[in-house]
Scaffold this motif. Structure first.
Motif, PDB file in Angstrom:
ATOM      1  N   ALA A   6      23.643 -42.689  44.622  1.00  0.00           N
ATOM      2  CA  ALA A   6      22.301 -43.138  45.006  1.00  0.00           C
ATOM      3  C   ALA A   6      21.980 -44.482  44.353  1.00  0.00           C
ATOM      4  O   ALA A   6      21.435 -45.390  44.993  1.00  0.00           O
ATOM      5  CB  ALA A   6      21.264 -42.088  44.600  1.00  0.00           C
ATOM      6  N   PHE A   7      22.318 -44.618  43.069  1.00  0.00           N
ATOM      7  CA  PHE A   7      22.106 -45.888  42.373  1.00  0.00           C
ATOM      8  C   PHE A   7      22.853 -47.010  43.099  1.00  0.00           C
ATOM      9  O   PHE A   7      22.312 -48.098  43.315  1.00  0.00           O
ATOM     10  CB  PHE A   7      22.610 -45.782  40.928  1.00  0.00           C
ATOM     11  N   GLY A   8      24.085 -46.722  43.489  1.00  0.00           N
ATOM     12  CA  GLY A   8      24.892 -47.730  44.189  1.00  0.00           C
ATOM     13  C   GLY A   8      24.267 -48.152  45.512  1.00  0.00           C
ATOM     14  O   GLY A   8      24.307 -49.333  45.876  1.00  0.00           O
ATOM     15  N   LYS A   9      23.681 -47.192  46.222  1.00  0.00           N
ATOM     16  CA  LYS A   9      23.017 -47.517  47.496  1.00  0.00           C
ATOM     17  C   LYS A   9      21.862 -48.497  47.259  1.00  0.00           C
ATOM     18  O   LYS A   9      21.692 -49.470  47.997  1.00  0.00           O
ATOM     19  CB  LYS A   9      22.490 -46.246  48.161  1.00  0.00           C
ATOM     20  N   PHE A  39      21.433 -50.437  44.626  1.00  0.00           N
ATOM     21  CA  PHE A  39      21.972 -51.690  44.081  1.00  0.00           C
ATOM     22  C   PHE A  39      22.507 -52.573  45.217  1.00  0.00           C
ATOM     23  O   PHE A  39      22.212 -53.769  45.279  1.00  0.00           O
ATOM     24  CB  PHE A  39      23.080 -51.370  43.071  1.00  0.00           C
ATOM     25  N   ASP A  40      23.279 -51.964  46.108  1.00  0.00           N
ATOM     26  CA  ASP A  40      23.840 -52.731  47.235  1.00  0.00           C
ATOM     27  C   ASP A  40      22.726 -53.267  48.140  1.00  0.00           C
ATOM     28  O   ASP A  40      22.825 -54.382  48.656  1.00  0.00           O
ATOM     29  CB  ASP A  40      24.792 -51.847  48.052  1.00  0.00           C
ATOM     30  N   ALA A  96      19.591 -54.649  40.651  1.00  0.00           N
ATOM     31  CA  ALA A  96      20.198 -55.740  41.415  1.00  0.00           C
ATOM     32  C   ALA A  96      19.254 -56.928  41.560  1.00  0.00           C
ATOM     33  O   ALA A  96      19.671 -58.084  41.431  1.00  0.00           O
ATOM     34  CB  ALA A  96      20.604 -55.238  42.800  1.00  0.00           C
ATOM     35  N   VAL A  97      17.993 -56.658  41.816  1.00  0.00           N
ATOM     36  CA  VAL A  97      17.037 -57.740  42.111  1.00  0.00           C
ATOM     37  C   VAL A  97      16.569 -58.454  40.846  1.00  0.00           C
ATOM     38  O   VAL A  97      16.442 -59.678  40.833  1.00  0.00           O
ATOM     39  CB  VAL A  97      15.817 -57.179  42.893  1.00  0.00           C
ATOM     40  N   ILE A 133      16.192 -42.938  41.678  1.00  0.00           N
ATOM     41  CA  ILE A 133      17.472 -43.512  41.254  1.00  0.00           C
ATOM     42  C   ILE A 133      17.861 -44.664  42.192  1.00  0.00           C
ATOM     43  O   ILE A 133      18.394 -45.692  41.745  1.00  0.00           O
ATOM     44  CB  ILE A 133      18.559 -42.420  41.232  1.00  0.00           C
ATOM     45  N   ILE A 134      17.597 -44.492  43.480  1.00  0.00           N
ATOM     46  CA  ILE A 134      17.841 -45.585  44.432  1.00  0.00           C
ATOM     47  C   ILE A 134      16.986 -46.795  44.045  1.00  0.00           C
ATOM     48  O   ILE A 134      17.457 -47.937  44.045  1.00  0.00           O
ATOM     49  CB  ILE A 134      17.534 -45.121  45.867  1.00  0.00           C
TER      50      ILE A 134
END
Length: 200
Positions: A172-175, A177-178, A143-144, A135-136
């Motif tokens: 986890a997705f947010g981590k 993505f950031d 994002a990329v 998920i990360i």
């Protein structure tokens, strides 16, 4: 006279070993594209001799037009979460492909195209669940590459993960993505610095 339809198709391979959630990651990408972003998508999955621990991959195609052949020959995006998976598919990459790797699991010799790295498994361990590395990585990929929208990915993740875990998985997705946004920002800074150095 009607304008010709401009075809836009993105071919993605997610590869790793059984137990990493590789097929789930591919399914989330495809569902996010079709249900959330209203595009066409296909998913082909392949396992090694054993589902857990053996090599596996998910081939996803996302398109604005109907997809007539569901197999990926030349991936626009390769997401590699194991050395064996990377070794198997690296030769299929083109000069303009994008390679995403888990930097703790894949050792690059000489990347044949633009590449980005994230310690997805280590970050998942820091979140308390190694199983969320996929998920990360999805957040990082979103994002990329912008293969799917962040909103569509998050909604699909919430609908796809086991009940009671959606909040942790969205975190986890947010981590990821950031981390991807930060990586892109770092690259732009480096590029701007190089351009400034050349101009001076």
């Amino acid at each position: 006279m009607s304008q010709p339809v401009q075809q836009s198709q993105t071919e993605i391979i997610v590869t790793g070993f059984g137990g990493q959630g590789i097929i789930l990651a591919g399914r989330i990408l495809g569902m996010a594209a079709s249900l959330g972003d209203k595009k066409e998508s296909t998913l082909v999955q392949a396992y090694g001799p054993e589902s857990r621990g053996g090599a596996c991959n998910a081939q996803v195609i996302i398109s604005n037009t109907p997809i007539h052949y569901p197999y990926v020959n030349t991936p626009d995006i390769l997401i590699a979460m194991s050395q064996a998976g990377y070794d198997k598919f690296v030769t299929a990459l083109a000069d303009d492909s994008v390679l995403l790797i888990d930097e703790d699991l894949v050792r690059l010799q000489q990347a044949p195209c633009d590449h980005f790295a994230i310690p997805a498994t280590r970050m998942a361990e820091n979140l308390g669940n190694k199983m969320m590395a996929n998920i990360i990585m999805l957040g990082f990929c979103t994002a990329v590459t912008g293969a799917v929208s962040s909103r569509a990915a998050q909604v699909t993740i919430a609908d796809s993960v086991p009940r009671g875990t959606s909040e942790r998985n969205i975190e986890a997705f947010g981590k990821g993505f950031d981390y991807g946004l930060s990586t892109l920002k770092g690259r732009r800074k480096v590029a701007a610095g190089q351009a400034g150095a050349l101009a001076s």
